[in-house]
Design a protein around this motif. Structure first.
Motif, PDB file in Angstrom:
ATOM      1  N   ALA A 211      51.483  -6.468 -24.025  1.00 22.98           N
ATOM      2  CA  ALA A 211      49.700  -6.597 -24.396  1.00 22.98           C
ATOM      3  C   ALA A 211      49.582  -7.797 -24.891  1.00 22.98           C
ATOM      4  CB  ALA A 211      49.575  -5.504 -25.542  1.00 22.98           C
ATOM      5  N   LYS A 212      48.450  -8.366 -24.356  1.00 19.42           N
ATOM      6  CA  LYS A 212      47.839  -9.471 -24.670  1.00 19.42           C
ATOM      7  C   LYS A 212      46.501  -9.422 -25.258  1.00 19.42           C
ATOM      8  CE  LYS A 212      46.375 -12.264 -21.197  1.00 19.42           C
ATOM      9  NZ  LYS A 212      46.122 -13.133 -20.016  1.00 19.42           N
ATOM     10  N   ILE A 213      46.072 -10.246 -26.206  1.00 16.86           N
ATOM     11  CA  ILE A 213      44.871 -10.546 -26.569  1.00 16.86           C
ATOM     12  C   ILE A 213      44.273 -11.713 -26.811  1.00 16.86           C
ATOM     13  CG2 ILE A 213      43.534 -10.301 -28.924  1.00 16.86           C
ATOM     14  CD1 ILE A 213      45.497  -7.992 -30.023  1.00 16.86           C
ATOM     15  N   ILE A 214      42.993 -11.744 -26.147  1.00 13.94           N
ATOM     16  CA  ILE A 214      42.318 -13.247 -25.801  1.00 13.94           C
ATOM     17  C   ILE A 214      41.657 -13.465 -27.014  1.00 13.94           C
ATOM     18  CG2 ILE A 214      40.595 -14.393 -24.607  1.00 13.94           C
ATOM     19  CD1 ILE A 214      41.370 -12.597 -22.204  1.00 13.94           C
ATOM     20  N   VAL A 215      41.699 -14.894 -27.483  1.00 11.70           N
ATOM     21  CA  VAL A 215      41.145 -15.089 -28.912  1.00 11.70           C
ATOM     22  C   VAL A 215      40.522 -16.733 -28.624  1.00 11.70           C
ATOM     23  CG1 VAL A 215      42.881 -14.065 -30.623  1.00 11.70           C
ATOM     24  CG2 VAL A 215      43.304 -16.446 -29.689  1.00 11.70           C
ATOM     25  N   ALA A 216      39.747 -17.160 -29.383  1.00 10.37           N
ATOM     26  CA  ALA A 216      39.039 -18.370 -29.381  1.00 10.37           C
ATOM     27  C   ALA A 216      39.445 -19.379 -30.018  1.00 10.37           C
ATOM     28  CB  ALA A 216      37.587 -18.225 -29.539  1.00 10.37           C
ATOM     29  N   ALA A 217      39.611 -20.606 -29.552  1.00 11.06           N
ATOM     30  CA  ALA A 217      39.845 -21.802 -30.333  1.00 11.06           C
ATOM     31  C   ALA A 217      38.987 -22.230 -31.518  1.00 11.06           C
ATOM     32  CB  ALA A 217      39.814 -23.132 -29.166  1.00 11.06           C
ATOM     33  N   ASP A 218      39.344 -22.673 -32.372  1.00 11.48           N
ATOM     34  CA  ASP A 218      38.791 -22.853 -33.695  1.00 11.48           C
ATOM     35  C   ASP A 218      38.546 -21.555 -34.507  1.00 11.48           C
ATOM     36  OD1 ASP A 218      38.977 -25.660 -33.053  1.00 11.48           O
ATOM     37  OD2 ASP A 218      37.046 -25.547 -31.849  1.00 11.48           O
ATOM     38  N   ASN A 219      39.351 -20.520 -34.257  1.00  8.77           N
ATOM     39  CA  ASN A 219      38.914 -19.408 -34.890  1.00  8.77           C
ATOM     40  C   ASN A 219      39.343 -19.192 -36.143  1.00  8.77           C
ATOM     41  OD1 ASN A 219      41.800 -17.666 -35.301  1.00  8.77           O
ATOM     42  ND2 ASN A 219      41.676 -18.809 -33.055  1.00  8.77           N
ATOM     43  N   PHE A 220      38.839 -18.349 -37.108  1.00  3.85           N
ATOM     44  CA  PHE A 220      39.630 -18.025 -38.402  1.00  3.85           C
ATOM     45  C   PHE A 220      39.441 -16.664 -38.619  1.00  3.85           C
ATOM     46  CE2 PHE A 220      39.632 -17.209 -43.081  1.00  3.85           C
ATOM     47  CZ  PHE A 220      40.838 -17.949 -43.381  1.00  3.85           C
ATOM     48  N   HIS A 221      40.579 -16.003 -38.659  1.00  3.99           N
ATOM     49  CA  HIS A 221      40.563 -14.801 -38.805  1.00  3.99           C
ATOM     50  C   HIS A 221      41.478 -14.147 -40.089  1.00  3.99           C
ATOM     51  CE1 HIS A 221      38.562 -13.768 -34.868  1.00  3.99           C
ATOM     52  NE2 HIS A 221      39.378 -14.490 -34.542  1.00  3.99           N
ATOM     53  N   GLY A 222      41.904 -15.107 -40.860  1.00  6.30           N
ATOM     54  CA  GLY A 222      42.908 -14.939 -41.790  1.00  6.30           C
ATOM     55  C   GLY A 222      44.023 -16.017 -41.967  1.00  6.30           C
ATOM     56  N   ARG A 223      44.963 -15.522 -42.977  1.00  7.62           N
ATOM     57  CA  ARG A 223      46.179 -16.421 -42.781  1.00  7.62           C
ATOM     58  C   ARG A 223      47.557 -15.592 -43.152  1.00  7.62           C
ATOM     59  NH1 ARG A 223      42.275 -19.273 -46.263  1.00  7.62           N
ATOM     60  NH2 ARG A 223      42.037 -21.461 -45.526  1.00  7.62           N
ATOM     61  N   THR A 224      47.811 -14.460 -42.292  1.00 15.05           N
ATOM     62  CA  THR A 224      48.937 -13.781 -42.202  1.00 15.05           C
ATOM     63  C   THR A 224      49.673 -14.539 -41.123  1.00 15.05           C
ATOM     64  OG1 THR A 224      48.139 -12.148 -40.608  1.00 15.05           O
ATOM     65  CG2 THR A 224      47.965 -11.710 -42.900  1.00 15.05           C
ATOM     66  N   THR A 225      51.361 -14.347 -41.182  1.00 14.41           N
ATOM     67  CA  THR A 225      51.886 -14.993 -40.009  1.00 14.41           C
ATOM     68  C   THR A 225      51.525 -14.703 -38.481  1.00 14.41           C
ATOM     69  OG1 THR A 225      53.594 -13.211 -40.210  1.00 14.41           O
ATOM     70  CG2 THR A 225      53.938 -15.331 -41.440  1.00 14.41           C
ATOM     71  N   THR A 226      50.971 -13.324 -38.614  1.00 18.04           N
ATOM     72  CA  THR A 226      50.408 -13.225 -36.976  1.00 18.04           C
ATOM     73  C   THR A 226      49.252 -13.638 -36.664  1.00 18.04           C
ATOM     74  OG1 THR A 226      51.553 -10.847 -36.910  1.00 18.04           O
ATOM     75  CG2 THR A 226      49.605 -11.055 -35.631  1.00 18.04           C
ATOM     76  N   ILE A 227      48.296 -13.783 -37.522  1.00 17.26           N
ATOM     77  CA  ILE A 227      47.168 -14.304 -37.521  1.00 17.26           C
ATOM     78  C   ILE A 227      47.064 -15.954 -37.265  1.00 17.26           C
ATOM     79  CG2 ILE A 227      44.643 -14.709 -38.286  1.00 17.26           C
ATOM     80  CD1 ILE A 227      44.803 -11.942 -39.659  1.00 17.26           C
ATOM     81  N   VAL A 228      48.065 -16.606 -38.111  1.00 16.13           N
ATOM     82  CA  VAL A 228      47.899 -18.006 -37.956  1.00 16.13           C
ATOM     83  C   VAL A 228      48.728 -18.523 -36.570  1.00 16.13           C
ATOM     84  CG1 VAL A 228      47.900 -18.539 -40.472  1.00 16.13           C
ATOM     85  CG2 VAL A 228      50.030 -18.359 -39.454  1.00 16.13           C
ATOM     86  N   SER A 229      49.544 -17.695 -36.097  1.00 16.98           N
ATOM     87  CA  SER A 229      49.990 -17.779 -34.709  1.00 16.98           C
ATOM     88  C   SER A 229      49.039 -17.984 -33.712  1.00 16.98           C
ATOM     89  CB  SER A 229      50.959 -16.416 -34.448  1.00 16.98           C
ATOM     90  OG  SER A 229      51.808 -16.246 -35.121  1.00 16.98           O
ATOM     91  N   PHE A 230      47.962 -17.365 -33.608  1.00 22.44           N
ATOM     92  CA  PHE A 230      46.849 -18.038 -32.665  1.00 22.44           C
ATOM     93  C   PHE A 230      45.730 -18.973 -33.383  1.00 22.44           C
ATOM     94  CE2 PHE A 230      46.031 -13.679 -34.085  1.00 22.44           C
ATOM     95  CZ  PHE A 230      44.848 -13.828 -34.564  1.00 22.44           C
TER      96      PHE A 230
END
Length: 401
Positions: A134-153
């Motif tokens: 499974a792949k999720i597309i995200v945007a550059a310069d995003n901010f969705h939080g600071r968990t290890t998964t979220i900071v991965s992108f």
């Protein structure tokens, strides 16, 4: 301003905490509405509102009353049982978002993690993506939080660097670029995760038609559109949700911050039944998620939004704020962006840094905060008055003077 007690209090705070924030040297002890008071008795107009967590101001009477009443009755059961505030909160939030089901959590990052897990599980169980692909597309310069998964992108070095190994399964594309999303979508894509307006990046508003285009691409390719409205939602932009400006209904709303009324941490995801319905007992949860106190406050937050008063205030007063800021472009401001009572103001680096602008405003009784060096973020509570906006603008003009 008087600062007899503040310096020692700032030193004490720095002594006993990890330095993961760089706060302004103000120590707040009381607050009401759009104003806060520090330990030395100085009053400040709050033009940050807890990054939208305080959309309804400090200690809104209706929200405080709900919290007090619930504190006298019941505060926590865990989801091992059902409590008497739960169904109403979920029902009202489903209606507000136009979705079928709600899953309450606590923090915004938890809600984003929930969205990621649900999208992946949906991809495997409903779309038929092969396990582990499974792949999720995200945007550059995003901010969705600071968990290890979220900071991965994350593309922000401060948020990202030194926390690897990083979680795979994300593809980063430029924000606001529809063709980049179209090119990135493949048979393994389960979701596109976006902020309808990027907050931490400097209140970046996408081009007109972008959100409509994202929704269309997702629909055409059997991909979920996950809208992170943690900062942009619940009245901040002049609509209930930022996606409402383009009449877009995402497959999932991701909410937080203002949902707790500035009193308790409350977050949630709201989605269609076929999306959230992939979760079964024991597959995801939170001890405090959807607790009675959170639900009681959240119900009153939703009631405030159901009337439309705060959305209208944000739209009308936002026009006043942006009109005033426009007059300062070329006079210490190089550019500005935003919608409703939310603005990203780029300070001319030849005049001062964003940090220095924040400090100078603080000295004049205005609280705001910089981001990425040169940008000042303004997000006052939706209870602010026209006169208070004019006062803040006058102080900013004097600072840039």
């Amino acid at each position: 301003m008087n600062s007899a007690l503040t310096p020692d209090a700032v030193v004490a705070a720095e002594r006993w905490t990890a330095h993961n924030y760089h706060p302004l040297p103000v120590v707040i002890s009381e607050a009401e509405g759009a104003w806060v008071t520090d330990i030395d008795g100085n009053r400040y107009l709050d033009c940050l509102a807890g990054y939208s967590a305080l959309n309804f101001g400090h200690r809104h009477p209706q929200l405080i009353a709900a919290a007090h009443a619930q504190l006298d009755r019941l505060t926590l059961t865990s989801r091992a049982f059902v409590h008497d505030q739960f169904a109403e909160f979920c029902h009202r939030l489903a209606d507000l978002t136009g979705q079928d089901l709600v899953l309450p959590m606590n923090t915004g990052a938890e809600a984003v993690e929930t969205a990621i897990k649900v999208a992946r599980k949906w991809g495997y169980r409903v779309k038929g993506v092969k396990p582990g692909q499974a792949k999720i597309i995200v945007a550059a310069d995003n901010f969705h939080g600071r968990t290890t998964t979220i900071v991965s992108f994350s593309t922000d070095p401060d948020a990202h660097d030194d926390y690897g190994p990083y979680t795979p399964g994300f593809q980063i594309v430029p924000y606001g670029n529809l063709s980049a999303i179209a090119e990135a979508i493949d048979q393994n894509t389960v979701a596109v995760l976006l902020e309808p307006i990027q907050g931490e990046a400097g209140v970046v508003v996408p081009p007109a038609g972008y959100l409509t285009g994202v929704s269309r691409l997702c629909s055409e390719n059997d991909v979920l559109f996950l809208a992170d409205e943690i900062q942009s939602g619940l009245g901040r932009t002049g609509e209930t949700f930022a996606v409402d400006y383009e009449g877009v209904q995402p497959d999932m709303h991701i909410l937080g911050k203002a949902l707790g009324g500035g009193i308790v941490p409350v977050s949630a995801v709201a989605a269609r039944r076929d999306v959230l319905g992939v979760l079964q007992p024991g597959q995801h949860g939170s001890t405090f998620g959807g607790n009675p106190l959170a639900c009681a406050v959240g119900i009153e937050v939703i009631k405030l939004l159901e009337k439309g008063e705060y959305q209208q205030r944000s739209a009308e007063l936002g026009q006043r704020l942006h009109a005033g800021l426009e007059t300062l472009v070329g006079q210490g401001i190089t550019a500005l962006r935003g919608r409703g009572l939310w603005a990203g103001v780029d300070i001319d680096p030849a005049v001062m840094t964003g940090r220095r602008a924040s400090e100078a405003l603080m000295e004049r009784g205005i609280l705001a905060k910089d981001t990425h060096g040169a940008t000042l973020r303004l997000a006052p509570p939706l209870v602010i008055t026209a006169d208070e906006i004019d006062y803040a603008l006058d102080q900013l003009k004097a600072v840039l003077g």
